[in-house]
Design a protein around this motif. Sequence first.
Motif, PDB file in Angstrom:
ATOM      1  N   ARG A 242       0.623  -1.286   0.051  1.00  0.00           N
ATOM      2  CA  ARG A 242       0.081   0.061  -0.272  1.00  0.00           C
ATOM      3  C   ARG A 242       0.864   1.251  -0.041  1.00  0.00           C
ATOM      4  O   ARG A 242       0.552   1.994  -0.758  1.00  0.00           O
ATOM      5  CB  ARG A 242      -0.903  -0.161   1.042  1.00  0.00           C
ATOM      6  CG  ARG A 242      -1.776   1.429   1.328  1.00  0.00           C
ATOM      7  CD  ARG A 242      -2.811   1.243   2.383  1.00  0.00           C
ATOM      8  NE  ARG A 242      -3.519   2.481   2.235  1.00  0.00           N
ATOM      9  CZ  ARG A 242      -4.785   2.480   2.189  1.00  0.00           C
ATOM     10  NH1 ARG A 242      -5.587   1.395   2.614  1.00  0.00           N
ATOM     11  NH2 ARG A 242      -5.622   3.744   2.343  1.00  0.00           N
ATOM     12  N   GLU A 243       1.864   1.314   0.798  1.00  0.00           N
ATOM     13  CA  GLU A 243       2.663   2.536   0.781  1.00  0.00           C
ATOM     14  C   GLU A 243       3.378   2.889  -0.274  1.00  0.00           C
ATOM     15  O   GLU A 243       3.637   3.924  -0.794  1.00  0.00           O
ATOM     16  CB  GLU A 243       3.707   2.409   2.163  1.00  0.00           C
ATOM     17  CG  GLU A 243       4.893   1.072   1.777  1.00  0.00           C
ATOM     18  CD  GLU A 243       4.431  -0.063   2.552  1.00  0.00           C
ATOM     19  OE1 GLU A 243       4.980  -0.971   3.066  1.00  0.00           O
ATOM     20  OE2 GLU A 243       3.035  -0.129   2.746  1.00  0.00           O
ATOM     21  N   GLU A 244       3.802   1.720  -1.256  1.00  0.00           N
ATOM     22  CA  GLU A 244       4.383   2.028  -2.516  1.00  0.00           C
ATOM     23  C   GLU A 244       3.504   2.593  -3.438  1.00  0.00           C
ATOM     24  O   GLU A 244       3.538   3.420  -4.139  1.00  0.00           O
ATOM     25  CB  GLU A 244       5.178   1.022  -2.879  1.00  0.00           C
ATOM     26  CG  GLU A 244       6.431   0.354  -2.202  1.00  0.00           C
ATOM     27  CD  GLU A 244       7.569   1.799  -2.124  1.00  0.00           C
ATOM     28  OE1 GLU A 244       7.754   2.329  -2.873  1.00  0.00           O
ATOM     29  OE2 GLU A 244       8.264   1.503  -1.248  1.00  0.00           O
ATOM     30  N   LEU A 245       2.160   1.887  -3.366  1.00  0.00           N
ATOM     31  CA  LEU A 245       1.050   2.168  -4.302  1.00  0.00           C
ATOM     32  C   LEU A 245       0.723   3.787  -3.999  1.00  0.00           C
ATOM     33  O   LEU A 245       0.600   4.646  -5.014  1.00  0.00           O
ATOM     34  CB  LEU A 245      -0.027   1.487  -4.064  1.00  0.00           C
ATOM     35  CG  LEU A 245      -0.061   0.191  -4.732  1.00  0.00           C
ATOM     36  CD1 LEU A 245      -1.312  -0.650  -4.546  1.00  0.00           C
ATOM     37  CD2 LEU A 245      -0.036   0.344  -6.466  1.00  0.00           C
ATOM     38  N   GLU A 246       0.684   4.300  -2.510  1.00  0.00           N
ATOM     39  CA  GLU A 246       0.622   5.628  -2.462  1.00  0.00           C
ATOM     40  C   GLU A 246       1.337   6.679  -2.856  1.00  0.00           C
ATOM     41  O   GLU A 246       1.050   7.340  -3.478  1.00  0.00           O
ATOM     42  CB  GLU A 246       0.429   5.798  -0.950  1.00  0.00           C
ATOM     43  CG  GLU A 246      -0.750   5.162  -0.079  1.00  0.00           C
ATOM     44  CD  GLU A 246      -0.920   5.197   1.340  1.00  0.00           C
ATOM     45  OE1 GLU A 246      -1.888   5.006   1.786  1.00  0.00           O
ATOM     46  OE2 GLU A 246       0.254   5.156   1.558  1.00  0.00           O
ATOM     47  N   GLY A 247       2.882   6.151  -2.877  1.00  0.00           N
ATOM     48  CA  GLY A 247       3.996   6.890  -3.203  1.00  0.00           C
ATOM     49  C   GLY A 247       3.661   6.961  -5.063  1.00  0.00           C
ATOM     50  O   GLY A 247       3.862   8.018  -5.567  1.00  0.00           O
ATOM     51  N   ILE A 248       3.294   5.870  -5.598  1.00  0.00           N
ATOM     52  CA  ILE A 248       3.272   5.949  -7.172  1.00  0.00           C
ATOM     53  C   ILE A 248       1.914   6.741  -7.560  1.00  0.00           C
ATOM     54  O   ILE A 248       2.205   7.719  -8.514  1.00  0.00           O
ATOM     55  CB  ILE A 248       3.136   4.623  -7.460  1.00  0.00           C
ATOM     56  CG1 ILE A 248       4.291   3.899  -7.286  1.00  0.00           C
ATOM     57  CG2 ILE A 248       2.660   4.668  -9.246  1.00  0.00           C
ATOM     58  CD1 ILE A 248       3.982   2.099  -7.815  1.00  0.00           C
ATOM     59  N   ALA A 249       1.051   6.655  -6.574  1.00  0.00           N
ATOM     60  CA  ALA A 249      -0.251   7.720  -6.960  1.00  0.00           C
ATOM     61  C   ALA A 249       0.238   9.223  -6.861  1.00  0.00           C
ATOM     62  O   ALA A 249      -0.149  10.123  -7.663  1.00  0.00           O
ATOM     63  CB  ALA A 249      -1.365   7.428  -5.947  1.00  0.00           C
ATOM     64  N   ARG A 250       0.883   9.558  -5.657  1.00  0.00           N
ATOM     65  CA  ARG A 250       1.442  11.047  -5.669  1.00  0.00           C
ATOM     66  C   ARG A 250       2.386  11.235  -6.801  1.00  0.00           C
ATOM     67  O   ARG A 250       2.183  12.533  -7.358  1.00  0.00           O
ATOM     68  CB  ARG A 250       2.263  11.048  -4.271  1.00  0.00           C
ATOM     69  CG  ARG A 250       1.528  11.035  -3.076  1.00  0.00           C
ATOM     70  CD  ARG A 250       2.209  11.310  -1.642  1.00  0.00           C
ATOM     71  NE  ARG A 250       3.445  10.331  -1.432  1.00  0.00           N
ATOM     72  CZ  ARG A 250       2.989   9.455  -0.629  1.00  0.00           C
ATOM     73  NH1 ARG A 250       2.069   9.269  -0.180  1.00  0.00           N
ATOM     74  NH2 ARG A 250       4.265   8.574  -0.418  1.00  0.00           N
ATOM     75  N   ILE A 251       3.277  10.436  -7.500  1.00  0.00           N
ATOM     76  CA  ILE A 251       4.025  10.576  -8.585  1.00  0.00           C
ATOM     77  C   ILE A 251       3.522  10.919  -9.674  1.00  0.00           C
ATOM     78  O   ILE A 251       3.642  11.877 -10.564  1.00  0.00           O
ATOM     79  CB  ILE A 251       5.059   9.673  -8.741  1.00  0.00           C
ATOM     80  CG1 ILE A 251       6.185   9.409  -7.465  1.00  0.00           C
ATOM     81  CG2 ILE A 251       5.756   9.885 -10.062  1.00  0.00           C
ATOM     82  CD1 ILE A 251       7.044   8.342  -7.342  1.00  0.00           C
TER      83      ILE A 251
END
Length: 391
Positions: free
Chosen positions: A185-194
């Motif tokens: 989840r934390e990496e998906l959230e980071g990808i979403a921000r990017i």
Amino acid sequence: MDVIKRSTLSQRVQQVKPSGIRKFFDIINTMPNVISLGVGEPDFVTPEHIRQAGIASIQAGRTQYTSNYGTLALREEIARMLQRRTGLTYDPARQLLVTVGVSEGVDLVMRTLIDPGDEVISSDPGYVAYEADIIFSGGVAVPVTTYAEYNFAVRAADIEAAITPRTKLILLGTPNNPTGAVIPREELEGIARIAIKYDLIVAVDEVYSRLVYDIEHFSIASFPGMQERTILLDGFSKAYAMTGWRVGYVAAPSYLLEAMCKIHQYTIMCAGTAAQEAALEALRHGEDDVLHMQADYARRGKMLVAGLNRIGLPTCKPHGAFYAFPYVSGVGGMSDEEFAERLLVEEEVAVVPGSSFGDAGKGYVRVAYCTAYEKLEEALVRIDRFVKKYS
């Protein structure tokens, strides 16, 4: 005798390498006693009630074209399912398209969005069709290496480092084929921000999303600000053991879906009518079937991964799909291709070289555990014998 010269083929076609999976599949077909851990196809038969729904459609004479978008009944059921699973609302009439498998969906994404020279970021190793579809569209594949120390999950920081002014799209597969990785989840959230920061579209292949183990699957489309810039791809092949029915779907903003349907209507027209009615039955009454198969895959995977590690082939725990990705380059100095070829010839066990899925797959092989438990046990005996022979 061939009279057409290779030079007459398009450069895009010549750029695409033949599938390493197909090569081994062709060999397997000539070996009656082989244990195939190579092809990612469920060994379950499509559940009886789903088969009967397709048969009933044909017997009732419902054999005409459907809407280009697919039957409204199926799209409405997909929308209800997505609401339950992701909390997202999709308009069945304008935001859902039924495709001929997820494979068509990936191809539609590329041909709809990518102009010559546009860059598409995706993880390496990754599904073999991704790079091919990018090339066929005239785009440039930008692989982002994933690592065993992170369970092969792609990291947001590595994606951001790969972005250039030519970047048009981020393509994700989670769970991943060939590694079984699920993006946390934390990496998906980071990808979403990017994606929001750089104004990029994300296409996510979630065809294995019902086959996850000891972890929760999250759809990036459900994160704030992402539904309007996410193309969600999913289908029925893996979760419902419906590979031969060829039914998938795309969920996306209406302006993107309308553009994708332009290509779909001129090349495919529509998915098969009987197959769509079978898919509708799967969604309405197939949940117990999914849970049964998911539990069985989990049991097989646990045994296989433990066995591979015991043999001395380091293998990460796959959190999704039905693939293990053991490291084999320490065996007899062999490359992953040599390992797979010798294992097939000498022990009649078929696996796929990791290099078939990208440069980061070199030294690994993909082992599909979507076959019978007893066959997996016998395969481990043969692999153990092979590894000891060359150690």
